[in-house]
Design an enzyme around this catalytic site. Sequence first.
Site, PDB file in Angstrom:
ATOM      1  N   HIS A   1      -7.348   0.794  -6.445  1.00 26.91           N
ATOM      2  CA  HIS A   1      -7.526  -0.078  -5.271  1.00 26.91           C
ATOM      3  C   HIS A   1      -8.229  -1.366  -5.755  1.00 26.91           C
ATOM      4  O   HIS A   1      -9.374  -1.640  -5.391  1.00 26.91           O
ATOM      5  CB  HIS A   1      -8.355   0.658  -4.215  1.00 26.91           C
ATOM      6  CG  HIS A   1      -8.349   0.014  -2.869  1.00 26.91           C
ATOM      7  ND1 HIS A   1      -7.489  -1.019  -2.524  1.00 26.91           N
ATOM      8  CD2 HIS A   1      -9.099   0.247  -1.749  1.00 26.91           C
ATOM      9  CE1 HIS A   1      -7.720  -1.364  -1.268  1.00 26.91           C
ATOM     10  NE2 HIS A   1      -8.693  -0.631  -0.789  1.00 26.91           N
TER      11      HIS A   1
ATOM     12  N   CYS B   1     -16.393   1.133   0.429  1.00 28.30           N
ATOM     13  CA  CYS B   1     -15.182   0.369   0.766  1.00 28.30           C
ATOM     14  C   CYS B   1     -14.786   0.524   2.226  1.00 28.30           C
ATOM     15  O   CYS B   1     -14.071  -0.328   2.762  1.00 28.30           O
ATOM     16  CB  CYS B   1     -14.037   0.771  -0.153  1.00 28.30           C
ATOM     17  SG  CYS B   1     -13.469   2.471   0.086  1.00 28.30           S
TER      18      CYS B   1
ATOM     19  N   GLN C   1     -10.089  -4.196  -3.552  1.00 26.35           N
ATOM     20  CA  GLN C   1     -11.395  -3.816  -3.016  1.00 26.35           C
ATOM     21  C   GLN C   1     -12.514  -4.199  -3.994  1.00 26.35           C
ATOM     22  O   GLN C   1     -13.583  -4.643  -3.606  1.00 26.35           O
ATOM     23  CB  GLN C   1     -11.410  -2.301  -2.759  1.00 26.35           C
ATOM     24  CG  GLN C   1     -12.733  -1.788  -2.216  1.00 26.35           C
ATOM     25  CD  GLN C   1     -13.012  -2.269  -0.800  1.00 26.35           C
ATOM     26  OE1 GLN C   1     -12.201  -2.130   0.076  1.00 26.35           O
ATOM     27  NE2 GLN C   1     -14.195  -2.847  -0.570  1.00 26.35           N
TER      28      GLN C   1
ATOM     29  N   ASP D   1     -17.274   7.024  -1.685  1.00 26.64           N
ATOM     30  CA  ASP D   1     -16.032   6.855  -0.930  1.00 26.64           C
ATOM     31  C   ASP D   1     -15.758   8.184  -0.224  1.00 26.64           C
ATOM     32  O   ASP D   1     -16.382   9.207  -0.539  1.00 26.64           O
ATOM     33  CB  ASP D   1     -14.889   6.479  -1.902  1.00 26.64           C
ATOM     34  CG  ASP D   1     -13.569   6.166  -1.199  1.00 26.64           C
ATOM     35  OD1 ASP D   1     -13.595   5.900   0.020  1.00 26.64           O
ATOM     36  OD2 ASP D   1     -12.518   6.195  -1.872  1.00 26.64           O
TER      37      ASP D   1
ATOM     38  N   ARG E   1       0.880  -1.173   0.000  1.00 26.29           N
ATOM     39  CA  ARG E   1       0.000   0.000   0.000  1.00 26.29           C
ATOM     40  C   ARG E   1       0.911   1.215   0.000  1.00 26.29           C
ATOM     41  O   ARG E   1       1.727   1.385   0.906  1.00 26.29           O
ATOM     42  CB  ARG E   1      -0.909  -0.002   1.227  1.00 26.29           C
ATOM     43  CG  ARG E   1      -1.635   1.300   1.424  1.00 26.29           C
ATOM     44  CD  ARG E   1      -2.731   1.228   2.442  1.00 26.29           C
ATOM     45  NE  ARG E   1      -3.883   0.524   1.902  1.00 26.29           N
ATOM     46  CZ  ARG E   1      -5.106   0.587   2.420  1.00 26.29           C
ATOM     47  NH1 ARG E   1      -5.341   1.323   3.485  1.00 26.29           N
ATOM     48  NH2 ARG E   1      -6.104  -0.084   1.886  1.00 26.29           N
TER      49      ARG E   1
ATOM     50  N   ARG F   1     -13.378  -8.937   1.708  1.00 23.87           N
ATOM     51  CA  ARG F   1     -11.972  -8.626   1.422  1.00 23.87           C
ATOM     52  C   ARG F   1     -11.114  -9.854   1.747  1.00 23.87           C
ATOM     53  O   ARG F   1     -10.199 -10.214   0.994  1.00 23.87           O
ATOM     54  CB  ARG F   1     -11.506  -7.424   2.270  1.00 23.87           C
ATOM     55  CG  ARG F   1     -12.124  -6.099   1.896  1.00 23.87           C
ATOM     56  CD  ARG F   1     -11.621  -5.612   0.559  1.00 23.87           C
ATOM     57  NE  ARG F   1     -10.173  -5.504   0.522  1.00 23.87           N
ATOM     58  CZ  ARG F   1      -9.476  -4.476   1.002  1.00 23.87           C
ATOM     59  NH1 ARG F   1     -10.088  -3.432   1.520  1.00 23.87           N
ATOM     60  NH2 ARG F   1      -8.141  -4.456   0.930  1.00 23.87           N
TER      61      ARG F   1
END
Length: 306
Positions: free
Chosen positions: A129, A263, A132, A223, A102, A291
């Site tokens: 991402h 998310c 996700q 988001d 990340r 996830r």
Amino acid sequence: MRHFLTLRDYTKEEILEIIELGLKVKKEFKAKAQPPYLKGQTLSMIFEKSSTRTRVSFESGIFQLGGHGLFLSNKDIQLGRGEPVKDTARVISSMTDMIMIRTFEHSRLEEFAKYSSVPVINGLTEDFHPVQLLADYMTMIEHGMDKNPVVAYIGDGNNMTHSWMMLAAKLGFELRIATPKGYEVNATILKEANEFCKSSGGKIITTNDPHEAVKGSTIVTTDTWASMGQEDEKEERQKAFNGYMVDEKMMGLAQDNAKFLHCLPAYRGQEVSEELLEGPRSLIFQEAENRLHAQKGLMVWLDLHR
Ligand code: CP
Ligand code: NVA
């Protein structure tokens, strides 16, 4: 050997195969009959930004598959003190079987992958991402929402938006994106996704009107308005995103059985209302749990393809 940096590099068949594998390991795990597919393997997890879901899902996931996860925060490893990415990549990949990162710039992840001798997984960059989205689509499948979905994304044109664009473009569904002026998606990524749409039958619509995007949709998602690294812009963004909160009223424009995804982490009273987040249309906690299962599917898939 394959890396998993963006969905751009994956075909529709491969994306669905990974998610199917995730559903299979989920079933085995729930039945307490999880085979140790990655017995004795190690996953290095490099975090240059904070995380709850990504860390816990990858670390638990590799353990449940018979392996071991190493949590490597940039506060602790030499990468955070300026050791070059290309050196870190060669060293860590010589000692572990898979690496998740990340980080900030997407190019930093690409450079890492270039020098790694083992599969590298994107655990979030400023641009994408993708892990996700594996969990999000898995959740849609579980709710039968994968048949001709119309997805409305309301909010900031960010890493999540770009990942939805790639998913829609690869799987061939309609995605409507509503962002305020000045917070639109990356034009190059949009162009690229539109190219993929030509052969997949996908459709990406961009607008500044959230109501237009949500009208008749089957999935509504959003988001945070200020992503990690944008903390200083919080106040200015709250003003710019006025009118973009997804709430029950806005959901009323979607189809009757439409569902809500996020998310997480979510900021109640900003991009989403408390009522919607906690209400029956919200799939957020199943999405978060997925996830774990989706990424286990991904790790097994990457191991099978080396
Ligand atoms: N959605 C997500 O990636 O959450 P974390 O930042 O907690 O990992
Ligand atoms: N867009 C958010 C996603 C967090 C999972 C961020 O980058 O901070």
